[in-house]
Motif scaffolding. Structure first.
Motif, PDB file in Angstrom:
ATOM      1  N   LEU A   1       0.836  -1.206   0.000  1.00  0.00           N
ATOM      2  CA  LEU A   1       0.000   0.000   0.000  1.00  0.00           C
ATOM      3  C   LEU A   1       0.874   1.262   0.000  1.00  0.00           C
ATOM      4  CD1 LEU A   1      -2.839   1.354   0.351  1.00  0.00           C
ATOM      5  CD2 LEU A   1      -2.369   1.336   2.795  1.00  0.00           C
ATOM      6  N   LEU A   2       1.848   1.304   0.894  1.00  0.00           N
ATOM      7  CA  LEU A   2       2.695   2.498   0.992  1.00  0.00           C
ATOM      8  C   LEU A   2       3.462   2.732  -0.309  1.00  0.00           C
ATOM      9  CD1 LEU A   2       3.887   1.951   4.639  1.00  0.00           C
ATOM     10  CD2 LEU A   2       2.698   3.974   3.833  1.00  0.00           C
ATOM     11  N   LEU A   3       3.978   1.666  -0.895  1.00  0.00           N
ATOM     12  CA  LEU A   3       4.753   1.840  -2.134  1.00  0.00           C
ATOM     13  C   LEU A   3       3.846   2.299  -3.280  1.00  0.00           C
ATOM     14  CD1 LEU A   3       7.317  -1.131  -2.037  1.00  0.00           C
ATOM     15  CD2 LEU A   3       7.545   1.157  -1.105  1.00  0.00           C
ATOM     16  N   ILE A   4       2.625   1.768  -3.337  1.00  0.00           N
ATOM     17  CA  ILE A   4       1.679   2.201  -4.382  1.00  0.00           C
ATOM     18  C   ILE A   4       1.388   3.703  -4.227  1.00  0.00           C
ATOM     19  CG2 ILE A   4      -0.746   2.057  -5.131  1.00  0.00           C
ATOM     20  CD1 ILE A   4      -0.611  -0.972  -4.536  1.00  0.00           C
ATOM     21  N   LEU A   5       1.142   4.129  -2.993  1.00  0.00           N
ATOM     22  CA  LEU A   5       0.775   5.535  -2.766  1.00  0.00           C
ATOM     23  C   LEU A   5       1.911   6.486  -3.124  1.00  0.00           C
ATOM     24  CD1 LEU A   5      -1.222   5.376   0.591  1.00  0.00           C
ATOM     25  CD2 LEU A   5      -2.119   5.409  -1.724  1.00  0.00           C
ATOM     26  N   HIS A   6       3.134   5.995  -3.072  1.00  0.00           N
ATOM     27  CA  HIS A   6       4.286   6.851  -3.373  1.00  0.00           C
ATOM     28  C   HIS A   6       4.781   6.692  -4.812  1.00  0.00           C
ATOM     29  CE1 HIS A   6       4.601   7.148   1.071  1.00  0.00           C
ATOM     30  NE2 HIS A   6       5.092   8.328   0.780  1.00  0.00           N
ATOM     31  N   ALA A   7       4.115   5.846  -5.594  1.00  0.00           N
ATOM     32  CA  ALA A   7       4.732   5.422  -6.872  1.00  0.00           C
ATOM     33  C   ALA A   7       4.865   6.513  -7.929  1.00  0.00           C
ATOM     34  CB  ALA A   7       3.973   4.219  -7.440  1.00  0.00           C
ATOM     35  N   ASP A   8       3.986   7.496  -7.946  1.00  0.00           N
ATOM     36  CA  ASP A   8       4.195   8.597  -8.900  1.00  0.00           C
ATOM     37  C   ASP A   8       3.425   9.820  -8.447  1.00  0.00           C
ATOM     38  OD1 ASP A   8       5.545   9.507 -11.218  1.00  0.00           O
ATOM     39  OD2 ASP A   8       3.628   9.577 -12.271  1.00  0.00           O
ATOM     40  N   HIS A   9       3.901  10.988  -8.855  1.00  0.00           N
ATOM     41  CA  HIS A   9       3.195  12.203  -8.475  1.00  0.00           C
ATOM     42  C   HIS A   9       3.585  13.362  -9.364  1.00  0.00           C
ATOM     43  CE1 HIS A   9       1.098  14.877  -5.557  1.00  0.00           C
ATOM     44  NE2 HIS A   9       0.348  13.796  -5.514  1.00  0.00           N
ATOM     45  N   GLU A  10       3.304  13.227 -10.628  1.00  0.00           N
ATOM     46  CA  GLU A  10       3.554  14.295 -11.601  1.00  0.00           C
ATOM     47  C   GLU A  10       4.984  14.842 -11.544  1.00  0.00           C
ATOM     48  OE1 GLU A  10       0.635  17.415 -11.465  1.00  0.00           O
ATOM     49  OE2 GLU A  10      -0.546  16.455 -13.031  1.00  0.00           O
ATOM     50  N   GLN A  11       5.088  16.137 -11.866  1.00  0.00           N
ATOM     51  CA  GLN A  11       6.425  16.736 -12.036  1.00  0.00           C
ATOM     52  C   GLN A  11       6.912  17.350 -10.721  1.00  0.00           C
ATOM     53  OE1 GLN A  11       7.800  15.949 -14.986  1.00  0.00           O
ATOM     54  NE2 GLN A  11       5.826  14.908 -15.116  1.00  0.00           N
ATOM     55  N   ASN A  12       7.082  16.485  -9.729  1.00  0.00           N
ATOM     56  CA  ASN A  12       7.598  16.943  -8.440  1.00  0.00           C
ATOM     57  C   ASN A  12       9.105  17.155  -8.531  1.00  0.00           C
ATOM     58  OD1 ASN A  12       8.933  14.237  -7.693  1.00  0.00           O
ATOM     59  ND2 ASN A  12       6.901  13.742  -8.461  1.00  0.00           N
ATOM     60  N   CYS A  13       9.722  17.511  -7.408  1.00  0.00           N
ATOM     61  CA  CYS A  13      11.150  17.852  -7.402  1.00  0.00           C
ATOM     62  C   CYS A  13      12.039  16.702  -7.898  1.00  0.00           C
ATOM     63  CB  CYS A  13      11.526  18.274  -5.987  1.00  0.00           C
ATOM     64  SG  CYS A  13      13.260  18.645  -5.765  1.00  0.00           S
ATOM     65  N   SER A  14      11.818  15.498  -7.366  1.00  0.00           N
ATOM     66  CA  SER A  14      12.727  14.400  -7.749  1.00  0.00           C
ATOM     67  C   SER A  14      12.460  13.911  -9.172  1.00  0.00           C
ATOM     68  CB  SER A  14      12.628  13.246  -6.749  1.00  0.00           C
ATOM     69  OG  SER A  14      11.289  12.882  -6.529  1.00  0.00           O
ATOM     70  N   THR A  15      11.190  13.816  -9.544  1.00  0.00           N
ATOM     71  CA  THR A  15      10.871  13.369 -10.906  1.00  0.00           C
ATOM     72  C   THR A  15      11.406  14.382 -11.920  1.00  0.00           C
ATOM     73  OG1 THR A  15       8.903  12.233 -10.124  1.00  0.00           O
ATOM     74  CG2 THR A  15       8.964  12.773 -12.465  1.00  0.00           C
ATOM     75  N   SER A  16      11.245  15.660 -11.615  1.00  0.00           N
ATOM     76  CA  SER A  16      11.764  16.694 -12.518  1.00  0.00           C
ATOM     77  C   SER A  16      13.285  16.595 -12.620  1.00  0.00           C
ATOM     78  CB  SER A  16      11.379  18.087 -12.017  1.00  0.00           C
ATOM     79  OG  SER A  16       9.978  18.184 -11.965  1.00  0.00           O
ATOM     80  N   THR A  17      13.920  16.242 -11.497  1.00  0.00           N
ATOM     81  CA  THR A  17      15.383  16.102 -11.511  1.00  0.00           C
ATOM     82  C   THR A  17      15.798  14.953 -12.432  1.00  0.00           C
ATOM     83  OG1 THR A  17      15.539  16.952  -9.281  1.00  0.00           O
ATOM     84  CG2 THR A  17      17.413  15.654 -10.058  1.00  0.00           C
TER      85      THR A  17
END
Ligand code: ACO
Length: 349
Positions: A179-195
């Motif tokens: 559950l925790l990993l699913i909830l954290h799996a993606d979130h648009e263009q946040n700081c780390s994904t943008s990096t």
């Protein structure tokens, strides 16, 4: 000038949709609530990467390929021994991820789809092993052999905690981790994904891009918030449990203190992930028979803040990380590993 790129879009994406005003989050069109209830982490990972849910045989192949990469390339386990014992596990995760580019030096070209696919399997397989090795190496231990016959999350808990007698991990623990990993799996263009995207845009290889993303996730205003929340709750607990003082301090403009786990760049009404985690928190702790005073403090703090005009006017609500640390603690994962858990979840995104 557009501070924090609040009004600037770097790309058009069909991966994740979110509406911060309405508190909606969807991966590839599927509501997060539905995935949290019905999916598991590898199925959700497939969904994010390939754009649709897998057929049974596709999911089995996906799992097989990832499991085939649990073991790190030869001699890489030595890295853990030479790093200073005080090295934060996020620094270890980033360093080892970057070093993987050496192990797969002949297959790095990000323009080659076969190499990209292989490197996805490798990263997904290696990440739990690197994370568990970072945890164990600080204790002077090495990880046990991986277990391919059990599920991805169960294997991770085995790598972290098994005393090598191959004891089974409780079902509740494995479910909570999914559950925790699913909830954290993606979130648009946040700081780390943008990096990751920024580094990748120079045609750097996937390992170096993901390694940079891990560094970006580390900060306390981003993925590091889950560690900061637990430290804050422990501090309030130590000082006698006065949540109103914490609320007052957070409002004081002469103090740099903020309520960690509160506020979000995009969600201005509620964070749908926080609502799911809060419910899960009660369930997991009850199932494991744990009574954590920090959960009580977190609930009282939330109640006090949500009644306070400062938080109401600024639209500051608990975010995904306000309650996640309490579940991680119930799973016996130490505080300095929380952000690594976030990275494990965010990797497929
Ligand atoms: N406690 C107290 N005040 C806060 C908080 C907080 N947690 N968050 C924001 N504020 C106040 C700010 O002081 C500011 O006040 P001002 O207008 O009087 O100057 C106002 O609210 C707006 O704050 P910003 O930082 O500009 O809001 P932004 O949307 O840019 O920041 C952020 C969002 C970074 C998440 C912020 O709310 C924060 O620092 N929260 C605590 C850290 C945290 O929980 N981070 C995890 C985010 S979720 C994730 O990354 C997975």
């Amino acid at each position: 000038i557009d501070n924090g790129f609040a009004n600037t879009s770097a790309c058009d994406s069909a991966i994740t949709f979110l509406d911060g005003e309405l508190g909606i989050l969807r991966y590839r069109g599927i509501p997060i609530e539905e995935l949290a209830e019905k999916s598991n982490f590898l199925e959700t990972s497939f969904l994010l990467i390939h754009g649709r849910l897998p057929a049974q045989d596709e999911l089995e192949k996906f799992e097989r390929e990832i499991k085939a990469n649990y073991r790190l390339p030869q001699k890489m386990d030595r890295i853990f021994d030479v790093l200073p014992k005080a090295t934060h596990p996020m620094a270890i995760l980033s360093a080892v991820t970057s070093a993987l580019s050496g192990a797969y030096a002949d297959e790095l070209d990000p323009a080659n789809p076969d190499f990209v696919q292989k490197n996805i399997y490798r990263l997904m397989g290696h990440f739990p092993t690197i994370a568990a090795s970072a945890f164990r190496s600080a204790r002077g231990e090495s990880v046990p052999d991986p277990r391919n016959e059990i599920d991805y999350c169960a294997n991770f808990m085995h790598l972290m905690f098994s005393d090598r007698k191959n004891k089974d991990v409780p079902k509740e623990v494995v479910e909570a981790l999914h559950l925790l990993l699913i909830l954290h799996a993606d979130h648009e263009q946040n700081c780390s994904t943008s990096t990751v995207r920024l580094v990748g845009s120079s045609a750097a290889n996937l390992y170096s891009s993901v390694s940079a993303g891990v560094q970006a996730l580390w900060g306390p205003l981003h993925g590091g918030a889950n560690q900061a929340v637990m430290e804050m709750l422990e501090e309030i607990h130590r000082a006698g449990g006065n949540v109103n003082k914490a609320v007052a301090d957070a409002k004081d403009k002469n103090s740099s203190f903020r309520l960690m786990g509160f506020g979000h760049r995009v969600y201005k009404n509620f964070d749908p992930r926080a609502a799911i985690i809060k419910k899960a928190c009660d369930k997991v702790l009850a199932k494991l028979g744990i009574q954590d005073p920090l959960l009580d403090i977190a609930k009282r703090l939330e109640e006090a803040a949500l009644k306070d005009s400062y938080f109401v006017e600024k639209k500051l609500y608990p975010n995904v990380d306000f309650y996640s640390g309490i579940i991680y603690s119930a799973l016996k994962i130490p505080v300095n590993m929380f952000t690594v858990m976030f990275a494990l979840g965010r990797l497929p995104g």
